[in-house]
Design a protein around this motif. Structure first.
Motif, PDB file in Angstrom:
ATOM      1  N   GLY A  23      28.639 -70.380  -2.024  1.00 43.39           N
ATOM      2  CA  GLY A  23      28.878 -70.785  -0.645  1.00 43.39           C
ATOM      3  C   GLY A  23      28.632 -69.624   0.316  1.00 43.39           C
ATOM      4  O   GLY A  23      27.993 -68.628  -0.010  1.00 43.39           O
ATOM      5  N   ARG A  24      29.179 -69.754   1.513  1.00 45.33           N
ATOM      6  CA  ARG A  24      28.992 -68.730   2.548  1.00 45.33           C
ATOM      7  C   ARG A  24      29.648 -67.416   2.130  1.00 45.33           C
ATOM      8  O   ARG A  24      30.777 -67.408   1.665  1.00 45.33           O
ATOM      9  CB  ARG A  24      29.601 -69.231   3.860  1.00 45.33           C
ATOM     10  N   GLU A  25      28.932 -66.309   2.291  1.00 48.30           N
ATOM     11  CA  GLU A  25      29.466 -65.004   1.881  1.00 48.30           C
ATOM     12  C   GLU A  25      30.595 -64.575   2.809  1.00 48.30           C
ATOM     13  O   GLU A  25      30.417 -64.504   4.018  1.00 48.30           O
ATOM     14  CB  GLU A  25      28.353 -63.958   1.882  1.00 48.30           C
ATOM     15  N   ILE A  26      31.766 -64.304   2.215  1.00 40.39           N
ATOM     16  CA  ILE A  26      32.926 -63.826   2.967  1.00 40.39           C
ATOM     17  C   ILE A  26      33.482 -62.622   2.220  1.00 40.39           C
ATOM     18  O   ILE A  26      34.059 -62.760   1.135  1.00 40.39           O
ATOM     19  CB  ILE A  26      34.003 -64.926   3.101  1.00 40.39           C
ATOM     20  N   LEU A  27      33.300 -61.441   2.793  1.00 41.01           N
ATOM     21  CA  LEU A  27      33.702 -60.220   2.112  1.00 41.01           C
ATOM     22  C   LEU A  27      34.678 -59.380   2.931  1.00 41.01           C
ATOM     23  O   LEU A  27      34.938 -58.219   2.594  1.00 41.01           O
ATOM     24  CB  LEU A  27      32.461 -59.381   1.771  1.00 41.01           C
ATOM     25  N   ASP A  28      35.214 -59.947   3.999  1.00 40.19           N
ATOM     26  CA  ASP A  28      36.270 -59.274   4.766  1.00 40.19           C
ATOM     27  C   ASP A  28      36.994 -60.317   5.612  1.00 40.19           C
ATOM     28  O   ASP A  28      36.505 -61.437   5.803  1.00 40.19           O
ATOM     29  CB  ASP A  28      35.703 -58.152   5.646  1.00 40.19           C
ATOM     30  N   ASP A  29      38.156 -59.963   6.108  1.00 44.06           N
ATOM     31  CA  ASP A  29      38.962 -60.919   6.856  1.00 44.06           C
ATOM     32  C   ASP A  29      38.273 -61.383   8.135  1.00 44.06           C
ATOM     33  O   ASP A  29      38.474 -62.510   8.596  1.00 44.06           O
ATOM     34  CB  ASP A  29      40.326 -60.310   7.194  1.00 44.06           C
TER      35      ASP A  29
END
Length: 287
Positions: free
Chosen positions: A223-229
């Motif tokens: 899915g969508r890359e989420i690597l920080d808040d």
């Protein structure tokens, strides 16, 4: 069909002969503990692990791959204790997956859970995976084969981990969202930058996938890359709220059909030693 009594493509032990294996969960956990070394335990046991094993063993997504490597290193029965050089060099997820595989193979309903342990670093909730198996009365018990080694010195039975010592990812998410826990204390204690609400969300997705028979690696993403808040949107928060609040296996299976949550055939793996790469998973039953 009960998902947790049936092997997934990840937990399937292949042609393993289970006749010599014990049927008791505690005995199976002891077997697993003697087959695997965690990558961070190598110095503790005095084993200079070959660089290739340190890099590659834990990239084994499937139980039959773990068992193949074990057979290559020794033809001794799985129930026989092994010296470090004959073991698999993995992570907590590998202890959980192999125990889950052997439990299912010997007739005990089991699954692996992704969440956070409070028993590794004081004041921190470390990214961790354990097995969970069903008792005859229908209740579920958490089992952490990794910490059966007495060096961990935990003040509880590793075959009955208290729910306040290992928080499944959904429970951790709810605590953080309610302001009852600091999301900055959830992640990987020995690696900077791998902490925060985004990391808790990632584990919520991993746990949902595992509960639906897709037991990926800890560093796999989709899915969508989420690597920080800062990358979290309101839609991301609401979706994770729904998963963390699910009250039944039926609801979890329904949620998993959402294309934002379903693990696709091709994923992105943020490998520990090999960098970021795309991986095509084995074909699996879309249950």
């Amino acid at each position: 069909m009960d998902l947790h009594e049936t092997q997934s493509v990840f937990s399937d032990p292949g042609g393993l002969d289970t006749d010599a294996l014990p049927g008791d969960p505690a005995e199976l956990a002891a077997v697993v503990r003697q087959l695997i070394i965690h990558r961070l335990e190598c110095a503790h046991v005095g084993y200079a692990v070959p660089e290739e094993r340190l890099r590659e063993d834990a990239e084994s997504r499937y139980a039959d791959e773990i068992l193949r490597l074990l057979r290559e290193r020794s033809d001794a029965p799985l129930t026989q204790p092994r010296p470090p050089e004959e073991r698999f060099v993995g992570t907590c997820r590998d202890f959980a997956l192999l125990l889950c595989s052997l439990l299912r193979a010997t007739g005990t309903a089991a699954r692996i859970r992704c969440g956070f342990a409070r028993y590794f670093a004081a004041g921190f909730h470390d990214d961790h995976w354990v097995a969970e198996y069903r008792l005859p009365d229908g209740s579920w018990r958490l089992a952490d084969a990794q910490i059966l080694d007495p060096s961990y010195q935990v003040p509880f039975d590793p075959l009955d981990v208290p729910r306040d010592q290992f928080l499944v990812a959904g429970d951790a998410w709810r605590l953080c969202r309610a302001g009852r826990a600091d999301a900055a204390t959830f992640g990987v204690s020995h690696l900077g930058g791998l902490q925060g609400l985004w990391f808790v969300r990632s584990n919520v997705l991993h746990d949902l996938a595992a509960l639906n028979g897709v037991e990926v690696l800890p560093w796999d993403g989709w899915g969508r890359e989420i690597l920080d808040d800062g990358a979290l949107t309101e839609a991301d928060l609401v979706l994770a709220d729904a998963v963390a609040g699910a009250g039944s296996q039926e609801e979890l299976r329904r949620l998993y059909q959402d294309p934002r949550l379903t693990v696709p055939d091709e994923i992105v793996s943020y490998t520990t030693h090999g960098g970021v790469r795309k991986v095509t998973l084995r074909a699996r039953d879309r249950r």
